[in-house]
Enzyme design. Sequence first.
Site, short mmCIF file in Angstrom:
data_model
loop_
_atom_site.label_atom_id
_atom_site.label_comp_id
_atom_site.label_asym_id
_atom_site.label_seq_id
_atom_site.Cartn_x
_atom_site.Cartn_y
_atom_site.Cartn_z
N ASP A 1 -5.03 4.04 2.20
CA ASP A 1 -4.03 3.02 2.51
C ASP A 1 -2.65 3.68 2.52
O ASP A 1 -2.31 4.49 1.65
CB ASP A 1 -4.08 1.90 1.47
N ASN B 1 -9.20 -9.60 2.07
CA ASN B 1 -8.34 -10.77 2.23
C ASN B 1 -8.65 -11.46 3.55
O ASN B 1 -8.91 -10.80 4.55
CB ASN B 1 -6.87 -10.34 2.20
N VAL C 1 -3.59 -7.29 8.53
CA VAL C 1 -4.20 -6.60 9.66
C VAL C 1 -5.50 -7.33 9.98
O VAL C 1 -6.38 -7.47 9.12
CB VAL C 1 -4.48 -5.11 9.34
N HIS D 1 -11.37 -5.26 6.65
CA HIS D 1 -11.29 -4.03 5.86
C HIS D 1 -11.55 -4.37 4.41
O HIS D 1 -11.09 -5.38 3.91
CB HIS D 1 -9.93 -3.35 6.03
N HIS E 1 -10.72 -3.25 0.81
CA HIS E 1 -9.87 -2.41 -0.04
C HIS E 1 -10.74 -1.89 -1.19
O HIS E 1 -11.41 -2.68 -1.87
CB HIS E 1 -8.74 -3.23 -0.66
P1 5GP Z 1 -4.36 -6.71 4.18
O1 5GP Z 1 -2.99 -7.14 3.72
O2 5GP Z 1 -4.60 -7.09 5.62
O3 5GP Z 1 -5.48 -7.11 3.28
O4 5GP Z 1 -4.35 -5.13 4.09
C1 5GP Z 1 -3.80 -4.32 5.08
C2 5GP Z 1 -3.58 -2.97 4.44
O5 5GP Z 1 -3.38 -2.02 5.47
C3 5GP Z 1 -2.35 -2.89 3.54
O6 5GP Z 1 -2.75 -2.49 2.23
C4 5GP Z 1 -1.46 -1.87 4.22
O7 5GP Z 1 -0.78 -1.04 3.29
C5 5GP Z 1 -2.42 -1.08 5.07
N1 5GP Z 1 -1.86 -0.55 6.29
C6 5GP Z 1 -1.06 -1.22 7.17
N2 5GP Z 1 -0.74 -0.42 8.19
C7 5GP Z 1 -1.34 0.78 7.96
C8 5GP Z 1 -1.36 2.01 8.68
O8 5GP Z 1 -0.78 2.17 9.75
N3 5GP Z 1 -2.07 3.03 8.13
C9 5GP Z 1 -2.74 2.90 6.95
N4 5GP Z 1 -3.41 3.96 6.50
N5 5GP Z 1 -2.74 1.73 6.25
C10 5GP Z 1 -2.05 0.70 6.75
#
Ligand code: 5GP
Length: 113
Positions: A29, A86, A95, A99, A101
């Site tokens: 992440d 999430n 996103v 995914h 985590h």
């Molecule tokens: P969500 O909030 O959708 O559950 O998690 C999205 C995760 O993707 C977040 O923890 C964020 O830090 C990570 N993330 C967002 N953009 C990028 C990216 O461009 N590269 C990487 N490696 N992680 C990302």
Amino acid sequence: MDCLFCRIANKEIPARIVYEDDLMVAFEDVNPQAPVHVLVIPKKHIATSLEITEVDNALIGLMFQTANKIARERGVAGSGFRMVMNCNKDAGQSVFHIHLHVLGGRLFQWPPG
Ligand code: 5GP
Ligand code: ZN
């Protein structure tokens, strides 16, 4: 399709990939919330957990097996780790490509914030 995680899976955007096979990619992440914070994604685009259907049952099992593999490799399997997916706005999904985590290396609170 303009999806950030599809682009990472397709190597159009760089990421620190820690595991890859035909169906899965796992990468660090970019904004880690724990000493271990890896995201496990299927290469198949699925926007949210609500779009998971019966055809994806094996794929979802593989996501968890991949998460387990990473937790073991990072040495947090025995001490404990958290797997989080999430879904939609109130949970903080940012996103829209599913995914998992994989978070570990510190003590987590429950209930989550
Ligand atoms: P969500 O909030 O959708 O559950 O998690 C999205 C995760 O993707 C977040 O923890 C964020 O830090 C990570 N993330 C967002 N953009 C990028 C990216 O461009 N590269 C990487 N490696 N992680 C990302
Ligand atoms: Zn996608």
